[in-house]
Design an enzyme around this catalytic site. Structure first.
Site, PDB file in Angstrom:
ATOM      1  N   ASP A   1     -20.417  79.473 -28.146  1.00  0.00           N
ATOM      2  CA  ASP A   1     -19.935  78.342 -27.325  1.00  0.00           C
ATOM      3  C   ASP A   1     -20.585  78.232 -25.944  1.00  0.00           C
ATOM      4  O   ASP A   1     -20.362  77.246 -25.228  1.00  0.00           O
ATOM      5  CB  ASP A   1     -18.400  78.405 -27.183  1.00  0.00           C
ATOM      6  CG  ASP A   1     -17.907  79.734 -26.596  1.00  0.00           C
ATOM      7  OD1 ASP A   1     -18.613  80.337 -25.759  1.00  0.00           O
ATOM      8  OD2 ASP A   1     -16.795  80.162 -26.974  1.00  0.00           O
TER       9      ASP A   1
ATOM     10  N   HIS B   1     -24.997  85.649 -32.441  1.00  0.00           N
ATOM     11  CA  HIS B   1     -24.906  84.697 -33.558  1.00  0.00           C
ATOM     12  C   HIS B   1     -25.475  83.323 -33.222  1.00  0.00           C
ATOM     13  O   HIS B   1     -25.212  82.361 -33.928  1.00  0.00           O
ATOM     14  CB  HIS B   1     -23.435  84.568 -34.013  1.00  0.00           C
ATOM     15  CG  HIS B   1     -22.891  85.825 -34.623  1.00  0.00           C
ATOM     16  ND1 HIS B   1     -21.539  86.068 -34.777  1.00  0.00           N
ATOM     17  CD2 HIS B   1     -23.526  86.926 -35.120  1.00  0.00           C
ATOM     18  CE1 HIS B   1     -21.373  87.261 -35.345  1.00  0.00           C
ATOM     19  NE2 HIS B   1     -22.562  87.798 -35.556  1.00  0.00           N
TER      20      HIS B   1
ATOM     21  N   CYS C   1     -36.902  67.098 -36.363  1.00  0.00           N
ATOM     22  CA  CYS C   1     -37.873  67.669 -35.430  1.00  0.00           C
ATOM     23  C   CYS C   1     -38.787  66.569 -34.881  1.00  0.00           C
ATOM     24  O   CYS C   1     -39.314  65.743 -35.632  1.00  0.00           O
ATOM     25  CB  CYS C   1     -38.701  68.708 -36.186  1.00  0.00           C
ATOM     26  SG  CYS C   1     -39.899  69.571 -35.175  1.00  0.00           S
TER      27      CYS C   1
ATOM     28  N   GLY D   1     -11.445  90.573 -27.654  1.00  0.00           N
ATOM     29  CA  GLY D   1     -11.146  89.373 -28.444  1.00  0.00           C
ATOM     30  C   GLY D   1     -11.956  89.220 -29.713  1.00  0.00           C
ATOM     31  O   GLY D   1     -12.377  88.121 -30.039  1.00  0.00           O
TER      32      GLY D   1
ATOM     33  N   SER E   1     -11.976  90.340 -33.987  1.00  0.00           N
ATOM     34  CA  SER E   1     -11.204  90.955 -35.069  1.00  0.00           C
ATOM     35  C   SER E   1     -11.942  92.151 -35.659  1.00  0.00           C
ATOM     36  O   SER E   1     -11.380  92.876 -36.479  1.00  0.00           O
ATOM     37  CB  SER E   1     -10.941  89.916 -36.163  1.00  0.00           C
ATOM     38  OG  SER E   1     -12.170  89.384 -36.622  1.00  0.00           O
TER      39      SER E   1
HETATM   40  C1  BJW Z   1      -7.472  87.388 -28.428  1.00  0.00           C
HETATM   41  C2  BJW Z   1      -6.956  86.288 -27.777  1.00  0.00           C
HETATM   42  C3  BJW Z   1      -6.810  86.408 -26.406  1.00  0.00           C
HETATM   43  C4  BJW Z   1      -7.083  85.771 -29.827  1.00  0.00           C
HETATM   44  N1  BJW Z   1      -7.162  87.537 -25.791  1.00  0.00           N
HETATM   45  N2  BJW Z   1      -7.812  88.501 -27.810  1.00  0.00           N
HETATM   46  C5  BJW Z   1     -21.160  94.959 -44.451  1.00  0.00           C
HETATM   47  C6  BJW Z   1     -19.931  95.083 -45.027  1.00  0.00           C
HETATM   48  C7  BJW Z   1     -19.262  93.949 -45.488  1.00  0.00           C
HETATM   49  C8  BJW Z   1     -19.819  92.695 -45.378  1.00  0.00           C
HETATM   50  C9  BJW Z   1     -21.048  92.569 -44.796  1.00  0.00           C
HETATM   51  C10 BJW Z   1     -21.708  93.705 -44.342  1.00  0.00           C
HETATM   52  N3  BJW Z   1     -22.886  93.290 -43.803  1.00  0.00           N
HETATM   53  C11 BJW Z   1     -22.974  91.956 -43.901  1.00  0.00           C
HETATM   54  C12 BJW Z   1     -21.873  91.486 -44.516  1.00  0.00           C
HETATM   55  C13 BJW Z   1     -21.603  90.072 -44.807  1.00  0.00           C
HETATM   56  C14 BJW Z   1     -21.109  89.297 -43.605  1.00  0.00           C
HETATM   57  C15 BJW Z   1     -19.761  89.888 -43.156  1.00  0.00           C
HETATM   58  O1  BJW Z   1     -19.658  90.654 -42.233  1.00  0.00           O
HETATM   59  N4  BJW Z   1     -18.700  89.494 -43.807  1.00  0.00           N
HETATM   60  C16 BJW Z   1     -17.374  89.983 -43.447  1.00  0.00           C
HETATM   61  C17 BJW Z   1     -16.457  88.786 -43.223  1.00  0.00           C
HETATM   62  C18 BJW Z   1     -16.882  90.937 -44.483  1.00  0.00           C
HETATM   63  N5  BJW Z   1     -22.074  89.362 -42.523  1.00  0.00           N
HETATM   64  C19 BJW Z   1     -23.139  88.575 -42.476  1.00  0.00           C
HETATM   65  O2  BJW Z   1     -23.368  87.780 -43.363  1.00  0.00           O
HETATM   66  C20 BJW Z   1     -24.083  88.735 -41.304  1.00  0.00           C
HETATM   67  N6  BJW Z   1     -25.391  88.859 -41.793  1.00  0.00           N
HETATM   68  C21 BJW Z   1     -25.898  90.028 -42.196  1.00  0.00           C
HETATM   69  O3  BJW Z   1     -25.342  91.075 -42.035  1.00  0.00           O
HETATM   70  O4  BJW Z   1     -27.124  89.906 -42.812  1.00  0.00           O
HETATM   71  C22 BJW Z   1     -27.560  90.967 -43.654  1.00  0.00           C
HETATM   72  C23 BJW Z   1     -26.893  90.769 -44.997  1.00  0.00           C
HETATM   73  C24 BJW Z   1     -27.070  89.599 -45.668  1.00  0.00           C
HETATM   74  C25 BJW Z   1     -26.421  89.389 -46.881  1.00  0.00           C
HETATM   75  C26 BJW Z   1     -25.578  90.370 -47.407  1.00  0.00           C
HETATM   76  C27 BJW Z   1     -25.413  91.559 -46.705  1.00  0.00           C
HETATM   77  C28 BJW Z   1     -26.078  91.758 -45.491  1.00  0.00           C
HETATM   78  C29 BJW Z   1     -24.081  87.470 -40.459  1.00  0.00           C
HETATM   79  C30 BJW Z   1     -22.778  87.242 -39.829  1.00  0.00           C
HETATM   80  C31 BJW Z   1     -22.827  85.976 -39.018  1.00  0.00           C
HETATM   81  C32 BJW Z   1     -21.433  85.600 -38.606  1.00  0.00           C
HETATM   82  N7  BJW Z   1     -21.385  84.287 -38.244  1.00  0.00           N
HETATM   83  C33 BJW Z   1     -20.106  83.718 -37.852  1.00  0.00           C
HETATM   84  C34 BJW Z   1     -20.145  82.229 -38.076  1.00  0.00           C
HETATM   85  C35 BJW Z   1     -20.979  81.588 -37.054  1.00  0.00           C
HETATM   86  C36 BJW Z   1     -20.850  80.182 -37.347  1.00  0.00           C
HETATM   87  C37 BJW Z   1     -20.260  79.419 -36.254  1.00  0.00           C
HETATM   88  O5  BJW Z   1     -19.733  79.909 -35.253  1.00  0.00           O
HETATM   89  O6  BJW Z   1     -20.349  78.268 -36.514  1.00  0.00           O
HETATM   90  O7  BJW Z   1     -19.788  84.070 -36.512  1.00  0.00           O
HETATM   91  S1  BJW Z   1     -18.701  84.314 -38.749  1.00  0.00           S
HETATM   92  C38 BJW Z   1     -17.581  84.161 -37.440  1.00  0.00           C
HETATM   93  O8  BJW Z   1     -17.025  85.476 -37.287  1.00  0.00           O
HETATM   94  C39 BJW Z   1     -18.415  83.862 -36.188  1.00  0.00           C
HETATM   95  C40 BJW Z   1     -17.912  84.921 -35.242  1.00  0.00           C
HETATM   96  O9  BJW Z   1     -18.894  85.189 -34.269  1.00  0.00           O
HETATM   97  C41 BJW Z   1     -17.620  86.090 -36.149  1.00  0.00           C
HETATM   98  C42 BJW Z   1     -16.699  87.101 -35.579  1.00  0.00           C
HETATM   99  O10 BJW Z   1     -15.416  86.601 -35.407  1.00  0.00           O
HETATM  100  P1  BJW Z   1     -14.578  86.999 -34.128  1.00  0.00           P
HETATM  101  O11 BJW Z   1     -15.297  86.613 -32.911  1.00  0.00           O
HETATM  102  O12 BJW Z   1     -14.174  88.409 -34.239  1.00  0.00           O
HETATM  103  O13 BJW Z   1     -13.327  86.010 -34.240  1.00  0.00           O
HETATM  104  P2  BJW Z   1     -11.984  86.151 -35.095  1.00  0.00           P
HETATM  105  O14 BJW Z   1     -11.368  84.832 -35.200  1.00  0.00           O
HETATM  106  O15 BJW Z   1     -12.211  86.886 -36.357  1.00  0.00           O
HETATM  107  O16 BJW Z   1     -11.075  87.101 -34.180  1.00  0.00           O
HETATM  108  C43 BJW Z   1     -10.565  86.690 -32.950  1.00  0.00           C
HETATM  109  C44 BJW Z   1      -9.854  87.878 -32.321  1.00  0.00           C
HETATM  110  O17 BJW Z   1      -9.430  87.498 -31.023  1.00  0.00           O
HETATM  111  C45 BJW Z   1      -8.610  88.317 -33.093  1.00  0.00           C
HETATM  112  O18 BJW Z   1      -8.622  89.736 -33.203  1.00  0.00           O
HETATM  113  C46 BJW Z   1      -7.446  87.870 -32.187  1.00  0.00           C
HETATM  114  O19 BJW Z   1      -6.328  88.740 -32.267  1.00  0.00           O
HETATM  115  C47 BJW Z   1      -8.096  87.930 -30.835  1.00  0.00           C
HETATM  116  N8  BJW Z   1      -7.524  87.050 -29.807  1.00  0.00           N
HETATM  117  N9  BJW Z   1      -6.696  85.300 -28.732  1.00  0.00           N
HETATM  118  C48 BJW Z   1      -7.637  88.563 -26.550  1.00  0.00           C
HETATM  119  N10 BJW Z   1      -6.281  85.378 -25.689  1.00  0.00           N
HETATM  120 ZN    ZN Z   2     -40.470  71.125 -36.849  1.00  0.00          ZN
END
Ligand code: BJW
Ligand code: ZN
Length: 270
Positions: free
Chosen positions: A111, A126, A175, A217, A219
């Site tokens: 963001d 990301h 592009c 913040g 998960s």
């Molecule tokens: C507060 C609060 C307040 C609220 N104060 N706190 C190994 C094991 C298992 C799976 C995988 C692995 N390696 C790769 C994977 C697959 C996948 C993955 O991890 N999946 C899991 C879901 C299981 N990972 C990937 O695909 C990654 N690529 C990769 O590893 O490539 C190699 C590979 C390829 C293929 C297969 C295997 C390996 C890429 C990950 C890219 C993530 N992209 C996203 C989407 C972006 C799109 C977009 O934004 O439009 O990024 S996913 C989404 O989750 C986003 C976030 O950055 C990311 C993390 O989420 P975050 O920030 O933690 O948010 P929330 O909502 O989950 O949590 C919010 C927290 O805040 C909560 O805890 C609340 O309690 C808290 N909170 N208010 C303090 N006021």
């Molecule tokens: Zn181009």
């Protein structure tokens, strides 16, 4: 042996004072108090979709129109939002101590609010909502036009009753480089895509040399970011988590500060 966890803020502040290399790893929770929905909390759906079904290369291949509408909506929401007390506490901490300590902010957020708060040493793991990448020539450009193209004006409503998306591909962002004309996509790391190697390398360097890490913040379920702080804790760095609720990684950390980070971070870093 189980880790003895503390929520003693004074003790944490003492440890922070003597730290030479500090990393702050943030996730969507830090922007929640700016009005940007988290991914896995209430408000994490757009229409009937979870981010995990739209933020994929496959979703973009099958409907670039739908995925662009989703990102157009997110760009508009984030553009209207303002950095909150949590973002500001981090930026002010860097401004105050950045000449005597190495301070890095690694964010999973797209963001742009850390940068808008004034954070300088920032690693965006990301990607960024306001960058595009050409699917043909791969050029990455900053683009904060609103809307990014005429066809997206008035689109992207999150209403669950809106079905499908029918913007012809030729009307989506393309592009402008001479001789290219490829379809643009958001410069965001989608599920199943690798993080950029130079970004991952920079984050790895900061994580492997820090003596203290604040996990704010997130998960801690999305990899590879989810393993950064547990790995740092395992090699002896002090790790403190700031969250409104425990996460699967909480038990691996030395400190846990429960509450909205717009309140807890100014206390910890002030
Ligand atoms: C507060 C609060 C307040 C609220 N104060 N706190 C190994 C094991 C298992 C799976 C995988 C692995 N390696 C790769 C994977 C697959 C996948 C993955 O991890 N999946 C899991 C879901 C299981 N990972 C990937 O695909 C990654 N690529 C990769 O590893 O490539 C190699 C590979 C390829 C293929 C297969 C295997 C390996 C890429 C990950 C890219 C993530 N992209 C996203 C989407 C972006 C799109 C977009 O934004 O439009 O990024 S996913 C989404 O989750 C986003 C976030 O950055 C990311 C993390 O989420 P975050 O920030 O933690 O948010 P929330 O909502 O989950 O949590 C919010 C927290 O805040 C909560 O805890 C609340 O309690 C808290 N909170 N208010 C303090 N006021
Ligand atoms: Zn181009």
């Amino acid at each position: 042996m189980a880790l003895r966890q503390s929520s003693d803020m004074m003790k944490f502040k003492e440890a922070l004072k003597s730290a030479k290399q500090v990393v702050i790893l943030s996730g969507a929770g830090i922007s929640a108090e700016s009005g940007i929905p988290t991914f896995r909390g209430a408000g994490g759906l757009w229409r009937k979709y979870q981010a995990s079904s739209l933020a994929t290369p496959g979703a973009f291949r099958s409907s670039p129109s739908l995925v662009w509408e989703f990102y157009h909506y997110r760009r508009e929401v984030a553009a209207k939002a303002h950095p909150n007390a949590g973002h500001m506490a981090i930026a002010q901490y860097e401004a105050k101590y950045g000449s005597e300590k190495s301070i890095s902010v690694i964010t999973q957020n797209v963001d742009g609010l850390h940068a808008r708060a004034g954070t300088k040493n920032l690693i965006e793991l990301h990607g960024n909502l306001y960058k595009t990448r050409c699917t043909k020539c791969k050029e990455v450009l900053v683009n904060d036009d609103s809307p990014i193209c005429e066809a997206l004006a008035g689109r992207g409503a999150p209403d669950i009753n809106v079905v499908g998306s029918d913007i012809p591909e030729k009307s989506l962002p393309h592009c402008q480089k001479q001789g290219c004309g490829g379809l643009l996509r958001p410069h965001i790391v989608w599920f199943g895509e690798n993080l950029e190697s130079n970004v991952l390398e920079k984050a790895g360097e900061a994580m492997s040399s820090c003596d203290i890490c604040l996990v704010v913040g997130t998960s801690s379920v999305v990899y590879p970011a989810a393993m950064f702080a547990p790995q740092a804790a395992a090699r002896g760095a002090i790790v403190a988590e700031f969250n409104i609720e425990p996460t699967p990684a909480t038990h691996e950390f030395h400190y846990y500060f429960e509450g909205p980070c717009g309140t807890t971070l100014p206390l910890a870093l002030g």
